[in-house]
Design a protein around this motif. Structure first.
Motif, PDB file in Angstrom:
ATOM      1  N   CYS A   1      41.533 -29.839  16.157  1.00 46.54           N
ATOM      2  CA  CYS A   1      41.854 -28.526  15.594  1.00 46.54           C
ATOM      3  C   CYS A   1      41.268 -28.483  14.191  1.00 46.54           C
ATOM      4  O   CYS A   1      41.749 -29.188  13.295  1.00 46.54           O
ATOM      5  N   ALA A   2      40.235 -27.672  14.029  1.00 44.60           N
ATOM      6  CA  ALA A   2      39.565 -27.546  12.743  1.00 44.60           C
ATOM      7  C   ALA A   2      40.136 -26.354  11.982  1.00 44.60           C
ATOM      8  O   ALA A   2      40.261 -25.254  12.540  1.00 44.60           O
ATOM      9  N   ALA A   3      40.480 -26.589  10.727  1.00 42.58           N
ATOM     10  CA  ALA A   3      41.081 -25.545   9.898  1.00 42.58           C
ATOM     11  C   ALA A   3      40.105 -25.081   8.830  1.00 42.58           C
ATOM     12  O   ALA A   3      39.358 -25.883   8.263  1.00 42.58           O
ATOM     13  N   SER A   4      40.123 -23.792   8.564  1.00 44.08           N
ATOM     14  CA  SER A   4      39.305 -23.242   7.486  1.00 44.08           C
ATOM     15  C   SER A   4      40.097 -23.290   6.187  1.00 44.08           C
ATOM     16  O   SER A   4      41.309 -23.516   6.182  1.00 44.08           O
ATOM     17  N   GLY A   5      39.419 -23.070   5.085  1.00 43.06           N
ATOM     18  CA  GLY A   5      40.114 -23.008   3.816  1.00 43.06           C
ATOM     19  C   GLY A   5      40.228 -24.358   3.135  1.00 43.06           C
ATOM     20  O   GLY A   5      40.001 -25.411   3.743  1.00 43.06           O
ATOM     21  N   ARG A   6      40.634 -24.323   1.855  1.00 43.39           N
ATOM     22  CA  ARG A   6      40.711 -25.542   1.058  1.00 43.39           C
ATOM     23  C   ARG A   6      42.139 -26.023   0.864  1.00 43.39           C
ATOM     24  O   ARG A   6      42.364 -26.940   0.091  1.00 43.39           O
ATOM     25  N   THR A   7      43.099 -25.413   1.586  1.00 42.24           N
ATOM     26  CA  THR A   7      44.495 -25.784   1.391  1.00 42.24           C
ATOM     27  C   THR A   7      45.091 -26.474   2.601  1.00 42.24           C
ATOM     28  O   THR A   7      46.304 -26.549   2.730  1.00 42.24           O
ATOM     29  N   PHE A   8      44.251 -27.012   3.463  1.00 41.24           N
ATOM     30  CA  PHE A   8      44.731 -27.652   4.684  1.00 41.24           C
ATOM     31  C   PHE A   8      45.756 -28.720   4.387  1.00 41.24           C
ATOM     32  O   PHE A   8      46.741 -28.865   5.110  1.00 41.24           O
ATOM     33  N   SER A   9      45.542 -29.485   3.327  1.00 43.61           N
ATOM     34  CA  SER A   9      46.431 -30.607   3.013  1.00 43.61           C
ATOM     35  C   SER A   9      47.810 -30.152   2.565  1.00 43.61           C
ATOM     36  O   SER A   9      48.696 -30.989   2.383  1.00 43.61           O
ATOM     37  N   ARG A  10      48.030 -28.878   2.383  1.00 41.09           N
ATOM     38  CA  ARG A  10      49.345 -28.359   2.008  1.00 41.09           C
ATOM     39  C   ARG A  10      50.162 -27.924   3.220  1.00 41.09           C
ATOM     40  O   ARG A  10      51.304 -27.491   3.064  1.00 41.09           O
TER      41      ARG A  10
END
Length: 124
Positions: free
Chosen positions: A22-31
């Motif tokens: 599951c690939a997530a967009s954006g730079r806040t995935f780690s939150r």
């Protein structure tokens, strides 16, 4: 806003393995805490596995314990579900989901973002 795209589903014989991504967009995935759910025809969507933002805590539904493994790579904005010893009853559309929460999230309604799903079919 987080967009999720699942991949890796397919047709496999009982006892086989698949690895969902599951690939997530954006730079806040780690939150985001992440989870995997599944929905079989005529049934409600059910929780499968969840992982915390750091990956330090993991939780599974009893029916997949010892067979499935959830993991995440925050550098790649991706969460995985390794599925081994697959059974026909694992057949379903599998969804990943993201929740802005530090801990384990089990409830479907607690997740804010969902992928489009990927079909997993296990033949007997």
């Amino acid at each position: 806003q987080v967009q999720l795209v699942e991949s890796g589903g397919g047709l496999v014989q009982a006892g086989g393995s698949l690895r969902l991504s599951c690939a997530a967009s954006g730079r806040t995935f780690s939150r985001y805490a992440m989870g995997w759910f599944r929905q079989a025809p005529g049934k409600e969507r059910e929780f499968v596995a969840a992982i915390t933002v750091s990956g330090g805590s993991i939780y599974y539904v009893d029916s997949v314990k010892g067979r499935f493994d959830i993991s995440r790579d925050n550098a790649k904005n991706t969460v995985y579900l390794q599925m081994n010893s697959l059974k026909p009853e694992d057949t379903a559309v599998y969804y990943c989901a993201a929740a802005r929460y530090l801990g384990i999230v089990v409830r479907t309604t607690s997740y804010e973002y969902w992928g489009q799903g990927t079909q997993v079919t296990v033949s007997s």
